[in-house]
Design a protein around this motif. Sequence first.
Motif, short mmCIF file in Angstrom:
data_model
loop_
_atom_site.label_atom_id
_atom_site.label_comp_id
_atom_site.label_asym_id
_atom_site.label_seq_id
_atom_site.Cartn_x
_atom_site.Cartn_y
_atom_site.Cartn_z
N LYS A 16 0.81 -1.23 0.00
CA LYS A 16 0.00 0.00 0.00
C LYS A 16 0.84 1.27 0.00
CE LYS A 16 -2.30 -1.31 3.76
NZ LYS A 16 -3.29 -1.33 4.86
N ARG A 34 -2.52 12.79 4.31
CA ARG A 34 -2.44 12.23 2.95
C ARG A 34 -1.90 10.78 2.97
NH1 ARG A 34 0.70 10.27 -0.03
NH2 ARG A 34 0.48 11.51 -1.91
N ARG A 73 -7.05 -0.43 -9.74
CA ARG A 73 -5.84 -0.84 -9.05
C ARG A 73 -6.20 -1.75 -7.89
NH1 ARG A 73 -3.86 4.42 -7.41
NH2 ARG A 73 -2.01 3.37 -6.67
C1 LIG Z 1 -3.99 9.11 0.12
S1 LIG Z 1 -2.77 8.11 -0.54
C2 LIG Z 1 -2.35 7.14 0.87
C3 LIG Z 1 -0.85 7.12 1.11
C4 LIG Z 1 -0.08 6.25 0.16
N1 LIG Z 1 -0.13 4.86 0.59
C5 LIG Z 1 1.35 6.72 -0.02
O1 LIG Z 1 2.29 5.93 0.13
O2 LIG Z 1 1.55 7.91 -0.33
C6 LIG Z 1 -3.77 7.06 -1.54
C7 LIG Z 1 -2.99 6.03 -2.32
O3 LIG Z 1 -2.46 5.01 -1.45
C8 LIG Z 1 -2.60 3.73 -2.05
N2 LIG Z 1 -3.55 2.93 -1.26
C9 LIG Z 1 -4.38 3.38 -0.31
N3 LIG Z 1 -5.10 2.38 0.22
C10 LIG Z 1 -4.74 1.26 -0.41
C11 LIG Z 1 -5.15 -0.10 -0.33
N4 LIG Z 1 -6.09 -0.51 0.53
N5 LIG Z 1 -4.57 -0.99 -1.17
C12 LIG Z 1 -3.61 -0.59 -2.05
N6 LIG Z 1 -3.19 0.68 -2.18
C13 LIG Z 1 -3.73 1.60 -1.37
C14 LIG Z 1 -3.10 4.00 -3.47
O4 LIG Z 1 -1.97 4.17 -4.31
C15 LIG Z 1 -3.84 5.31 -3.34
O5 LIG Z 1 -3.93 6.05 -4.55
#
Ligand SMILES: C[S@@+](CC[C@H](N)C(=O)[O-])C[C@H]1O[C@@H](n2cnc3c(N)ncnc32)[C@H](O)[C@@H]1O
Length: 199
Positions: free
Chosen positions: A50, A127, A181
């Motif tokens: 994630k 974020r 995704r």
């Molecule tokens: C608001 S950001 C959260 C922070 C992010 N994980 C980072 O490293 O910057 C949202 C992004 O995190 C990832 N993400 C969030 N929740 C996820 C999940 N349950 N599974 C996979 N990717 C996730 C996706 O790339 C999404 O577009």
Amino acid sequence: MGSFSSSNAGNGTDLMTECGTNCSCGVECVNRLTQRGVSVKLRIVKDRNKGWGLHAAQFIHRGQFVCEYAGEFLTTEEARTRQRTYDEFACGGGLHPALLVVREHLPSGKACLRVNIDATKVGNIARFVNHSCDGGNLSTVLVRNSGSLLPRLCFFAAKDVVDGEELTFGYGVADPTKQGRPCFCGSSCCVGRLPSEET
Ligand SMILES: C[S@@+](CC[C@H](N)C(=O)[O-])C[C@H]1O[C@@H](n2cnc3c(N)ncnc32)[C@H](O)[C@@H]1O
């Protein structure tokens, strides 16, 4: 795909009004709860699937204010343009877009205010909050300072959160039949795809 969430005020997201520039009170006013910054201890933790995530570094009581979702406020046209770019780059897995679309249904019921907050490049600790298909442990509240047109999006603990627990919320409802995704939230009701915003 690439950006996240469509929260409908009046349908999952609560509304709240706080004192603002029109009021004579100061920042210590009890009705400026979300205006004093983050008041709980938080930790940023890396996950293999994630990316970065936000974890509690103390016990957080249900109902406690956690943090505001800060970012750039965009016009819908700019949000759509950025979303297309993010979708393109996020497919490779290297980018974690943080463009949040919030819709507030106005009291008339006939119109809705769309707020686009992009924390991808400019934002705060919020974020790093990842998505969970079970709705997570944070609730979203649209907070409007008296005298301001645009609301701010704030996170509150939806339940008691223990030290070390990851903080998450539901970005929206994912359609498992559509391409998107992969979701790695790990909840028992995970649909396998991240919610995507059709803008
Ligand atoms: C608001 S950001 C959260 C922070 C992010 N994980 C980072 O490293 O910057 C949202 C992004 O995190 C990832 N993400 C969030 N929740 C996820 C999940 N349950 N599974 C996979 N990717 C996730 C996706 O790339 C999404 O577009």
